[in-house]
Design an enzyme around this catalytic site. Structure first.
Site, PDB file in Angstrom:
ATOM      1  N   GLY A 146      36.007  34.338  56.344  1.00 26.45           N
ATOM      2  CA  GLY A 146      36.578  33.506  55.298  1.00 26.45           C
ATOM      3  C   GLY A 146      38.096  33.587  55.284  1.00 26.45           C
ATOM      4  O   GLY A 146      38.706  34.466  55.896  1.00 26.45           O
ATOM      5  N   CYS A 147      38.715  32.670  54.560  1.00 21.14           N
ATOM      6  CA  CYS A 147      40.180  32.580  54.560  1.00 21.14           C
ATOM      7  C   CYS A 147      40.828  33.792  53.895  1.00 21.14           C
ATOM      8  O   CYS A 147      41.726  34.420  54.467  1.00 21.14           O
ATOM      9  CB  CYS A 147      40.628  31.281  53.896  1.00 21.14           C
ATOM     10  SG  CYS A 147      39.899  30.957  52.278  1.00 21.14           S
ATOM     11  N   TYR A 148      40.391  34.134  52.678  1.00 22.13           N
ATOM     12  CA  TYR A 148      40.937  35.311  52.011  1.00 22.13           C
ATOM     13  C   TYR A 148      40.666  36.565  52.829  1.00 22.13           C
ATOM     14  O   TYR A 148      41.521  37.443  52.958  1.00 22.13           O
ATOM     15  CB  TYR A 148      40.305  35.483  50.629  1.00 22.13           C
ATOM     16  CG  TYR A 148      40.867  34.618  49.540  1.00 22.13           C
ATOM     17  CD1 TYR A 148      42.239  34.531  49.309  1.00 22.13           C
ATOM     18  CD2 TYR A 148      40.021  33.907  48.694  1.00 22.13           C
ATOM     19  CE1 TYR A 148      42.746  33.748  48.286  1.00 22.13           C
ATOM     20  CE2 TYR A 148      40.515  33.114  47.669  1.00 22.13           C
ATOM     21  CZ  TYR A 148      41.879  33.042  47.463  1.00 22.13           C
ATOM     22  OH  TYR A 148      42.378  32.266  46.445  1.00 22.13           O
ATOM     23  N   ALA A 151      43.102  36.923  55.975  1.00 20.40           N
ATOM     24  CA  ALA A 151      44.462  37.355  55.644  1.00 20.40           C
ATOM     25  C   ALA A 151      44.485  38.797  55.148  1.00 20.40           C
ATOM     26  O   ALA A 151      45.399  39.565  55.473  1.00 20.40           O
ATOM     27  CB  ALA A 151      45.062  36.419  54.595  1.00 20.40           C
TER      28      ALA A 151
END
EC number: 1.2.1.38
Length: 340
Positions: A146-148, A151
Protein backbone atom coordinates in the site's frame (compact mmCIF):
# COMPACT_ATOMS: atom_id res chain seq x y z
CA UNK A 1 6.94 -8.45 -25.92
CA UNK A 2 4.69 -9.33 -22.97
CA UNK A 3 0.95 -8.81 -23.16
CA UNK A 4 -0.88 -7.72 -20.02
CA UNK A 5 -4.44 -7.09 -18.88
CA UNK A 6 -5.59 -4.40 -16.46
CA UNK A 7 -8.64 -5.00 -14.28
CA UNK A 8 -10.01 -1.71 -12.93
CA UNK A 9 -8.93 0.50 -15.82
CA UNK A 10 -11.23 3.41 -14.94
CA UNK A 11 -9.70 3.97 -11.49
CA UNK A 12 -6.73 6.23 -10.80
CA UNK A 13 -4.24 3.38 -10.37
CA UNK A 14 -5.55 1.49 -13.39
CA UNK A 15 -5.15 4.52 -15.62
CA UNK A 16 -1.69 5.17 -14.19
CA UNK A 17 -0.70 1.60 -15.05
CA UNK A 18 -1.87 2.22 -18.61
CA UNK A 19 0.19 5.43 -18.79
CA UNK A 20 3.36 3.66 -17.61
CA UNK A 21 2.96 0.74 -19.97
CA UNK A 22 2.40 3.07 -22.91
CA UNK A 23 6.12 3.91 -22.61
CA UNK A 24 7.35 0.44 -21.57
CA UNK A 25 9.40 -1.06 -24.43
CA UNK A 26 8.64 -4.69 -23.53
CA UNK A 27 4.93 -4.57 -22.65
CA UNK A 28 1.68 -4.08 -24.53
CA UNK A 29 -1.64 -3.64 -22.75
CA UNK A 30 -4.06 -5.73 -24.81
CA UNK A 31 -7.06 -6.14 -22.48
CA UNK A 32 -8.73 -3.64 -20.17
CA UNK A 33 -11.64 -4.38 -17.85
CA UNK A 34 -14.13 -2.44 -15.78
CA UNK A 35 -17.54 -3.03 -14.20
CA UNK A 36 -19.47 -1.08 -16.84
CA UNK A 37 -19.27 0.74 -20.20
CA UNK A 38 -18.44 -2.48 -22.06
CA UNK A 39 -17.52 -1.99 -25.72
CA UNK A 40 -16.78 1.69 -25.29
CA UNK A 41 -13.40 3.14 -26.15
CA UNK A 42 -11.19 4.11 -23.23
CA UNK A 43 -10.62 7.47 -24.92
CA UNK A 44 -14.35 8.21 -24.69
CA UNK A 45 -13.97 8.36 -20.91
CA UNK A 46 -10.51 9.90 -20.88
CA UNK A 47 -10.27 12.41 -23.75
CA UNK A 48 -6.56 12.93 -23.09
CA UNK A 49 -6.03 9.47 -24.60
CA UNK A 50 -7.59 10.39 -27.95
CA UNK A 51 -5.23 9.34 -30.73
CA UNK A 52 -3.10 7.29 -28.33
CA UNK A 53 -5.20 4.13 -27.98
CA UNK A 54 -8.17 2.40 -29.58
CA UNK A 55 -8.65 -0.13 -26.78
CA UNK A 56 -12.21 -0.79 -25.67
CA UNK A 57 -13.45 -1.71 -22.20
CA UNK A 58 -14.50 -5.33 -21.72
CA UNK A 59 -16.38 -7.31 -19.10
CA UNK A 60 -14.04 -9.34 -16.90
CA UNK A 61 -13.18 -12.74 -18.37
CA UNK A 62 -10.45 -14.79 -16.69
CA UNK A 63 -10.34 -17.42 -19.45
CA UNK A 64 -9.74 -14.72 -22.05
CA UNK A 65 -6.95 -13.22 -19.97
CA UNK A 66 -5.15 -16.54 -19.45
CA UNK A 67 -5.45 -17.41 -23.15
CA UNK A 68 -4.27 -14.08 -24.55
CA UNK A 69 -2.08 -12.42 -21.91
CA UNK A 70 1.09 -13.10 -19.94
CA UNK A 71 0.00 -11.37 -16.73
CA UNK A 72 -2.92 -9.51 -15.17
CA UNK A 73 -2.95 -6.45 -12.92
CA UNK A 74 -5.75 -5.88 -10.41
CA UNK A 75 -6.09 -2.13 -9.86
CA UNK A 76 -9.23 -2.63 -7.82
CA UNK A 77 -10.60 -1.75 -4.40
CA UNK A 78 -10.45 -4.15 -1.47
CA UNK A 79 -12.66 -7.21 -1.82
CA UNK A 80 -12.51 -7.58 -5.61
CA UNK A 81 -9.40 -9.66 -6.23
CA UNK A 82 -10.25 -12.07 -3.41
CA UNK A 83 -13.21 -13.09 -5.58
CA UNK A 84 -11.91 -12.64 -9.13
CA UNK A 85 -8.29 -13.74 -8.75
CA UNK A 86 -8.80 -17.26 -7.41
CA UNK A 87 -8.86 -18.88 -10.85
CA UNK A 88 -5.49 -17.29 -11.61
CA UNK A 89 -4.08 -18.63 -8.35
CA UNK A 90 -5.39 -22.12 -9.11
CA UNK A 91 -3.71 -21.98 -12.54
CA UNK A 92 -0.47 -20.36 -11.30
CA UNK A 93 -1.04 -17.45 -13.69
CA UNK A 94 0.98 -14.27 -12.96
CA UNK A 95 -0.96 -11.63 -11.02
CA UNK A 96 0.14 -8.25 -9.66
CA UNK A 97 -2.48 -7.16 -7.14
CA UNK A 98 -2.55 -3.48 -6.17
CA UNK A 99 -5.31 -3.99 -3.59
CA UNK A 100 -4.95 -5.03 0.04
CA UNK A 101 -6.64 -8.40 -0.39
CA UNK A 102 -3.52 -10.56 -0.18
CA UNK A 103 -1.08 -8.38 1.77
CA UNK A 104 -1.62 -9.94 5.20
CA UNK A 105 -0.47 -13.46 6.05
CA UNK A 106 -2.75 -13.97 9.07
CA UNK A 107 -6.42 -14.61 8.24
CA UNK A 108 -7.64 -13.51 11.67
CA UNK A 109 -5.81 -10.19 11.39
CA UNK A 110 -7.08 -9.79 7.83
CA UNK A 111 -10.69 -10.30 8.92
CA UNK A 112 -10.26 -7.80 11.75
CA UNK A 113 -8.96 -4.97 9.56
CA UNK A 114 -10.69 -5.57 6.22
CA UNK A 115 -14.02 -7.00 7.45
CA UNK A 116 -16.60 -9.10 5.58
CA UNK A 117 -14.29 -11.52 3.83
CA UNK A 118 -14.79 -15.14 2.86
CA UNK A 119 -11.20 -15.57 1.74
CA UNK A 120 -9.71 -18.95 2.63
CA UNK A 121 -6.35 -19.16 4.38
CA UNK A 122 -4.72 -21.25 1.65
CA UNK A 123 -5.41 -18.49 -0.85
CA UNK A 124 -4.23 -15.74 1.50
CA UNK A 125 -0.89 -17.50 1.88
CA UNK A 126 -0.45 -18.01 -1.85
CA UNK A 127 0.76 -14.47 -2.52
CA UNK A 128 4.14 -12.84 -1.99
CA UNK A 129 4.12 -9.42 -0.33
CA UNK A 130 6.98 -7.62 -2.04
CA UNK A 131 8.30 -4.19 -1.19
CA UNK A 132 10.15 -3.88 -4.48
CA UNK A 133 13.10 -1.80 -3.23
CA UNK A 134 13.88 -4.32 -0.49
CA UNK A 135 12.75 -7.70 -1.84
CA UNK A 136 12.72 -9.58 -5.13
CA UNK A 137 9.46 -10.61 -6.81
CA UNK A 138 9.47 -14.40 -7.29
CA UNK A 139 5.94 -15.74 -6.81
CA UNK A 140 3.27 -15.69 -9.50
CA UNK A 141 0.95 -13.77 -7.18
CA UNK A 142 2.48 -10.49 -6.02
CA UNK A 143 0.70 -8.46 -3.36
CA UNK A 144 1.79 -4.90 -4.11
CA UNK A 145 2.33 -2.84 -0.92
CA UNK A 146 0.00 0.00 0.00
CA UNK A 147 0.96 3.64 -0.41
CA UNK A 148 1.28 4.55 3.28
CA UNK A 149 3.03 1.25 3.96
CA UNK A 150 5.56 1.81 1.19
CA UNK A 151 6.61 5.27 2.37
CA UNK A 152 6.68 4.20 6.03
CA UNK A 153 8.56 0.93 5.55
CA UNK A 154 11.23 2.45 3.33
CA UNK A 155 11.75 5.14 5.97
CA UNK A 156 12.06 2.68 8.86
CA UNK A 157 13.81 -0.29 7.26
CA UNK A 158 17.46 0.63 8.05
CA UNK A 159 16.55 1.55 11.63
CA UNK A 160 14.49 -1.53 12.46
CA UNK A 161 16.66 -4.01 10.59
CA UNK A 162 19.86 -2.74 12.25
CA UNK A 163 18.27 -2.26 15.69
CA UNK A 164 19.15 1.43 15.78
CA UNK A 165 16.03 2.67 17.57
CA UNK A 166 13.86 1.93 20.57
CA UNK A 167 11.12 -0.14 18.94
CA UNK A 168 8.53 0.99 21.49
CA UNK A 169 8.99 4.64 20.53
CA UNK A 170 7.95 4.62 16.85
CA UNK A 171 5.43 7.33 15.91
CA UNK A 172 4.35 7.85 12.30
CA UNK A 173 2.38 10.87 11.05
CA UNK A 174 1.28 10.16 7.47
CA UNK A 175 -0.47 12.53 5.08
CA UNK A 176 -2.08 11.74 1.73
CA UNK A 177 -3.41 13.58 -1.27
CA UNK A 178 -7.02 13.05 -2.31
CA UNK A 179 -6.40 10.49 -5.06
CA UNK A 180 -5.36 8.07 -2.32
CA UNK A 181 -9.02 7.74 -1.38
CA UNK A 182 -9.99 6.58 -4.88
CA UNK A 183 -12.83 7.91 -7.02
CA UNK A 184 -15.67 7.19 -4.62
CA UNK A 185 -17.63 10.30 -3.65
CA UNK A 186 -17.92 11.33 -0.01
CA UNK A 187 -18.15 14.41 2.18
CA UNK A 188 -14.53 13.85 3.21
CA UNK A 189 -13.33 14.19 -0.40
CA UNK A 190 -15.73 16.96 -1.44
CA UNK A 191 -13.83 19.95 -2.86
CA UNK A 192 -15.41 22.44 -0.46
CA UNK A 193 -14.39 20.33 2.54
CA UNK A 194 -10.86 19.69 1.31
CA UNK A 195 -9.58 22.92 -0.23
CA UNK A 196 -7.62 25.11 2.24
CA UNK A 197 -8.14 22.42 4.85
CA UNK A 198 -6.51 19.41 6.49
CA UNK A 199 -8.22 16.64 8.42
CA UNK A 200 -7.33 13.40 10.16
CA UNK A 201 -9.16 10.17 9.40
CA UNK A 202 -9.12 6.50 10.44
CA UNK A 203 -7.11 7.32 13.56
CA UNK A 204 -5.65 4.06 14.93
CA UNK A 205 -7.78 2.12 12.45
CA UNK A 206 -6.20 2.51 9.01
CA UNK A 207 -5.89 -0.81 7.18
CA UNK A 208 -2.22 -0.21 6.39
CA UNK A 209 -1.30 -0.45 10.10
CA UNK A 210 -1.22 -4.28 10.24
CA UNK A 211 0.59 -4.36 6.90
CA UNK A 212 3.34 -2.13 8.28
CA UNK A 213 3.48 -4.02 11.58
CA UNK A 214 3.69 -7.38 9.81
CA UNK A 215 6.75 -6.32 7.83
CA UNK A 216 8.51 -4.61 10.75
CA UNK A 217 8.04 -7.81 12.76
CA UNK A 218 9.74 -9.79 9.98
CA UNK A 219 12.69 -7.41 10.02
CA UNK A 220 12.97 -7.42 13.81
CA UNK A 221 11.13 -10.04 15.88
CA UNK A 222 11.17 -7.76 18.94
CA UNK A 223 8.84 -5.24 17.28
CA UNK A 224 5.37 -5.06 18.84
CA UNK A 225 3.44 -1.96 17.75
CA UNK A 226 3.64 1.61 16.47
CA UNK A 227 1.55 4.76 16.74
CA UNK A 228 0.24 5.60 13.27
CA UNK A 229 -2.00 8.49 12.23
CA UNK A 230 -3.31 9.52 8.82
CA UNK A 231 -4.44 12.86 7.42
CA UNK A 232 -5.83 14.22 4.16
CA UNK A 233 -4.10 17.23 2.64
CA UNK A 234 -5.42 19.39 -0.25
CA UNK A 235 -3.21 18.04 -3.04
CA UNK A 236 -4.27 15.67 -5.79
CA UNK A 237 -1.48 13.13 -5.31
CA UNK A 238 1.38 12.39 -2.95
CA UNK A 239 2.24 10.83 0.41
CA UNK A 240 4.20 12.76 3.05
CA UNK A 241 5.30 10.64 6.01
CA UNK A 242 7.03 11.93 9.15
CA UNK A 243 8.40 9.14 11.34
CA UNK A 244 9.91 9.59 14.81
CA UNK A 245 11.77 7.27 17.18
CA UNK A 246 14.22 7.32 20.08
CA UNK A 247 17.74 6.41 19.02
CA UNK A 248 19.12 3.28 20.69
CA UNK A 249 22.25 3.41 22.83
CA UNK A 250 25.62 3.18 21.05
CA UNK A 251 24.36 4.81 17.83
CA UNK A 252 25.07 8.37 16.74
CA UNK A 253 23.57 10.39 13.90
CA UNK A 254 26.53 9.89 11.55
CA UNK A 255 26.30 6.12 11.95
CA UNK A 256 22.58 6.23 11.19
CA UNK A 257 23.07 8.40 8.09
CA UNK A 258 25.76 6.03 6.86
CA UNK A 259 23.41 3.09 7.35
CA UNK A 260 20.79 4.71 5.11
CA UNK A 261 23.38 5.49 2.46
CA UNK A 262 24.67 1.91 2.49
CA UNK A 263 21.25 0.25 2.43
CA UNK A 264 19.94 2.33 -0.47
CA UNK A 265 23.15 2.99 -2.42
CA UNK A 266 22.31 0.42 -5.10
CA UNK A 267 18.55 1.01 -5.18
CA UNK A 268 17.16 2.60 -8.32
CA UNK A 269 14.25 4.43 -6.73
CA UNK A 270 15.23 5.45 -3.19
CA UNK A 271 17.12 8.71 -2.80
CA UNK A 272 18.64 9.85 0.51
CA UNK A 273 18.53 13.64 0.43
CA UNK A 274 20.88 16.04 2.17
CA UNK A 275 17.98 18.32 2.98
CA UNK A 276 14.42 17.43 3.89
CA UNK A 277 12.59 16.30 0.74
CA UNK A 278 9.70 18.13 -0.88
CA UNK A 279 6.58 16.32 -2.03
CA UNK A 280 6.80 17.99 -5.44
CA UNK A 281 10.21 16.35 -6.01
CA UNK A 282 8.61 12.94 -6.54
CA UNK A 283 5.23 13.64 -8.15
CA UNK A 284 4.88 11.67 -11.37
CA UNK A 285 7.86 9.44 -10.52
CA UNK A 286 8.61 6.08 -8.92
CA UNK A 287 11.06 7.64 -6.44
CA UNK A 288 10.93 7.62 -2.67
CA UNK A 289 12.94 10.52 -1.24
CA UNK A 290 14.10 10.33 2.37
CA UNK A 291 15.50 13.00 4.69
CA UNK A 292 16.90 12.67 8.22
CA UNK A 293 17.25 14.95 11.25
CA UNK A 294 18.33 14.30 14.84
CA UNK A 295 17.47 16.19 18.03
CA UNK A 296 20.20 15.56 20.64
CA UNK A 297 18.12 17.18 23.38
CA UNK A 298 15.30 14.62 23.10
CA UNK A 299 17.37 11.85 21.45
CA UNK A 300 14.68 11.61 18.75
CA UNK A 301 15.39 10.85 15.10
CA UNK A 302 13.03 12.33 12.50
CA UNK A 303 12.71 10.59 9.14
CA UNK A 304 10.72 12.21 6.34
CA UNK A 305 9.75 10.11 3.32
CA UNK A 306 7.78 11.28 0.30
CA UNK A 307 6.29 9.35 -2.62
CA UNK A 308 3.67 9.73 -5.32
CA UNK A 309 0.82 7.54 -4.08
CA UNK A 310 -0.22 6.58 -7.62
CA UNK A 311 3.34 5.75 -8.72
CA UNK A 312 5.64 4.37 -6.00
CA UNK A 313 2.55 3.82 -3.83
CA UNK A 314 0.64 1.86 -6.49
CA UNK A 315 1.17 1.54 -10.26
CA UNK A 316 4.87 2.39 -10.38
CA UNK A 317 5.83 -0.18 -7.78
CA UNK A 318 3.50 -2.70 -9.44
CA UNK A 319 5.42 -2.32 -12.70
CA UNK A 320 8.69 -2.54 -10.75
CA UNK A 321 7.47 -5.86 -9.30
CA UNK A 322 6.40 -7.00 -12.77
CA UNK A 323 9.85 -6.19 -14.15
CA UNK A 324 11.49 -8.20 -11.39
CA UNK A 325 9.15 -11.15 -11.87
CA UNK A 326 9.74 -11.34 -15.62
CA UNK A 327 13.49 -10.78 -15.47
CA UNK A 328 13.66 -7.25 -16.85
CA UNK A 329 15.72 -4.42 -15.42
CA UNK A 330 13.43 -3.25 -12.61
CA UNK A 331 13.64 0.35 -13.79
CA UNK A 332 12.44 -0.43 -17.33
CA UNK A 333 9.61 1.92 -18.30
CA UNK A 334 9.85 3.78 -14.99
CA UNK A 335 12.48 6.45 -15.56
CA UNK A 336 10.13 9.43 -15.31
CA UNK A 337 11.35 12.88 -14.30
CA UNK A 338 9.26 14.75 -11.72
CA UNK A 339 6.59 16.96 -13.23
CA UNK A 340 7.19 20.69 -12.81
Amino acid sequence: MKKVAIVGIRGYSGLELFRIFYYHPEVEVTKIYATSHYGEKLSEHFPQLEGLTDLTISEFNEEEIMAECDAVFFATSAGVSQKLALTFIDNNFPVIDLSGDFRLADLEIYNKWYKNTNLKNEYLLSGQYNLADIGQAKANYIANPGCYATATLLALYPLVKNKMIDLDSIIVDAKSGLSGAGKGLSDASHFVNVVDNMSMYKINSHQHIPEIAQQLKIWNSNFQALQFSTSLIPVSRGIFVSSYAKVAADFDFETIKNAYEQVYATKNFVRIRRQMPHLSDVIGTNFCDIGLAYNPVTNVLSVVSVIDNLMKGAAGQAVQNFNQLFGYDESLGLKFMPSL
